[in-house]
Design a protein around this motif. Structure first.
Motif, PDB file in Angstrom:
ATOM      1  N   ASN A 107     -28.854 -40.659 -65.980  1.00 20.80           N
ATOM      2  CA  ASN A 107     -29.534 -40.953 -64.468  1.00 20.80           C
ATOM      3  C   ASN A 107     -31.611 -40.336 -64.483  1.00 20.80           C
TER       4      ASN A 107
ATOM      5  N   GLY B 271     -22.463 -37.565 -58.255  1.00 14.95           N
ATOM      6  CA  GLY B 271     -22.994 -38.365 -58.819  1.00 14.95           C
ATOM      7  C   GLY B 271     -22.266 -39.773 -59.555  1.00 14.95           C
ATOM      8  N   SER B 272     -21.267 -39.560 -58.408  1.00 19.62           N
ATOM      9  CA  SER B 272     -20.538 -41.025 -58.692  1.00 19.62           C
ATOM     10  C   SER B 272     -21.353 -41.811 -57.048  1.00 19.62           C
TER      11      SER B 272
ATOM     12  N   SER C  21     -25.116 -43.114 -59.874  1.00 14.60           N
ATOM     13  CA  SER C  21     -24.533 -43.310 -61.501  1.00 14.60           C
ATOM     14  C   SER C  21     -23.901 -44.865 -61.639  1.00 14.60           C
TER      15      SER C  21
ATOM     16  N   VAL D  50     -29.691 -46.123 -65.819  1.00 16.16           N
ATOM     17  CA  VAL D  50     -27.768 -45.735 -65.150  1.00 16.16           C
ATOM     18  C   VAL D  50     -26.911 -47.554 -65.695  1.00 16.16           C
TER      19      VAL D  50
ATOM     20  N   SER E 241     -17.293 -45.358 -60.379  1.00 22.92           N
ATOM     21  CA  SER E 241     -17.571 -43.961 -59.230  1.00 22.92           C
ATOM     22  C   SER E 241     -17.087 -42.872 -59.339  1.00 22.92           C
TER      23      SER E 241
ATOM     24  N   ALA F 248     -16.636 -41.631 -62.526  1.00 23.46           N
ATOM     25  CA  ALA F 248     -18.577 -40.826 -63.333  1.00 23.46           C
ATOM     26  C   ALA F 248     -18.928 -39.342 -61.940  1.00 23.46           C
TER      27      ALA F 248
ATOM     28  N   LYS G 241     -19.143 -35.066 -63.956  1.00 23.94           N
ATOM     29  CA  LYS G 241     -20.072 -34.379 -63.167  1.00 23.94           C
ATOM     30  C   LYS G 241     -19.624 -32.699 -63.763  1.00 23.94           C
TER      31      LYS G 241
END
Length: 330
Positions: free
Chosen positions: A42, A75-76, A165, A187, A323, A326, A330
């Motif tokens: 990112n 992070g999602s 993300s 991304v 999502s 991801a 994290k």
């Protein structure tokens, strides 16, 4: 002029949401990501105004806005790039809002970027590239395709800088330009056509005719921009793609769309059923509905509807899975 909206604000808006959908496990999820974006990190997060009273909803273009805090801190987070139909974009967002997280919380964090003026330009391009829709009235608006793509890339850049993300495009036309929009993105950008092909592959369907390849029908109002996009991704996975012939387009598909515009639901349903039957008699396992006009034409319990696939639904499932993955990493 466009607007951006976060999931937090969206969840407070007085909208009537449909029932939530269940996420389906898909082991080939990573294949939905572009080779141009896969595995990249990112960028620096975009920042929000200091004043907490400033709404996320704004008619200012993204380049005119100043930020000093991350749009999404999770992070999602998901970036949604709106396309031709705002209704389709909001329908996709509703699915994310209604998604049930493992922890019992509802919804997934997202940032949505949509531009009504750009949507109008995209619609002109879509109709102009398919003269059979209205051969007597060619589009009067000349749209510079390269400027439209550049506009979309700028909006994609805004989303990737917002701390998401991944980025998704719940629009058939935008995905037909997937390579141009996603190239160089920092991304992952999920490819709706690849997601559909992967889900069909995971379903382990069997050919309806012995010794024949798996056949998938594609029904769209736009052949030049949309059909070829799905055809390429399906054929890459070994499927044989079946398209409606010219007569079916002229006497069933296009009249069905025109009937919908006249609010003639019964007429649209009858014509739509004919178009589906023409494909099904050619031994196709499923029919991909690659046009926003077809969504909701038939009741969900209609036997013919059970043979159809809505790519927006598939993209929502793939997005939710990505999502969550991801967020866990994290």
């Amino acid at each position: 002029m466009g607007f951006c909206i976060s999931s937090e604000l969206y969840s407070r808006m007085s909208l009537c949401f449909p029932s939530s959908f269940n996420c389906i496990t898909n082991g080939s999820l990573s294949c939905c990501v572009s080779k141009h974006t896969k595995g990249k990190k990112n960028p620096s997060p975009v920042k929000l105004p200091v004043d907490s009273n400033v709404s996320f909803l704004s008619n200012k273009s993204s380049k005119d806005r100043n930020f000093n805090g991350p749009v999404t801190s999770q992070g999602s987070g998901i970036g949604i790039l709106g396309g031709v139909s705002l209704d389709s974009t909001l329908n996709f967002a509703k699915k994310l809002v209604n998604f049930k997280l493992d922890e019992g919380e509802n919804g997934l964090p997202f940032v949505l970027c949509s531009d009504p003026i750009l949507s109008k330009e995209l619609l002109s391009l879509e109709r102009g590239s398919f003269p059979i829709v209205n051969p007597a009235k060619p589009t009067s608006t000349r749209v510079d395709r390269s400027s439209v793509v550049e506009n979309l890339r700028c909006k994609r850049s805004f989303l990737e800088k917002s701390g998401v993300s991944c980025i998704v495009m719940p629009c058939h036309v935008l995905n037909s330009w997937y390579g141009e929009i996603a190239e160089g993105c920092s991304v992952p950008v999920l490819n709706m056509g690849v997601c559909v092909a992967n889900e069909l592959k995971e379903a382990k369907l069997r050919p309806l005719e012995a010794g024949s390849p798996l056949r998938i029908g594609v029904l769209a109002t736009n052949i030049d921009m949309v059909t070829s996009f799905y055809q390429e991704n399906l054929e890459n996975e070994g499927f044989e793609v079946i398209l409606p012939d010219k007569a079916t387009m002229e006497h069933a598909v296009i009249p069905a769309v025109e009937a919908l515009k006249r609010k003639d639901t019964e007429g649209a349903q009858n014509l739509f059923r004919i178009a589906l039957q023409v494909l099904l008699v050619r031994a196709v396992n499923r029919v991909i509905l690659a046009s926003d006009e077809f969504r909701g034409v038939l009741p969900l319990d209609d036997p013919l509807w059970q043979k159809c696939i809505d790519p927006i639904d598939v993209l929502a499932r793939s997005t939710a899975m990505y999502s969550q993955s991801a967020g866990r990493s994290k």
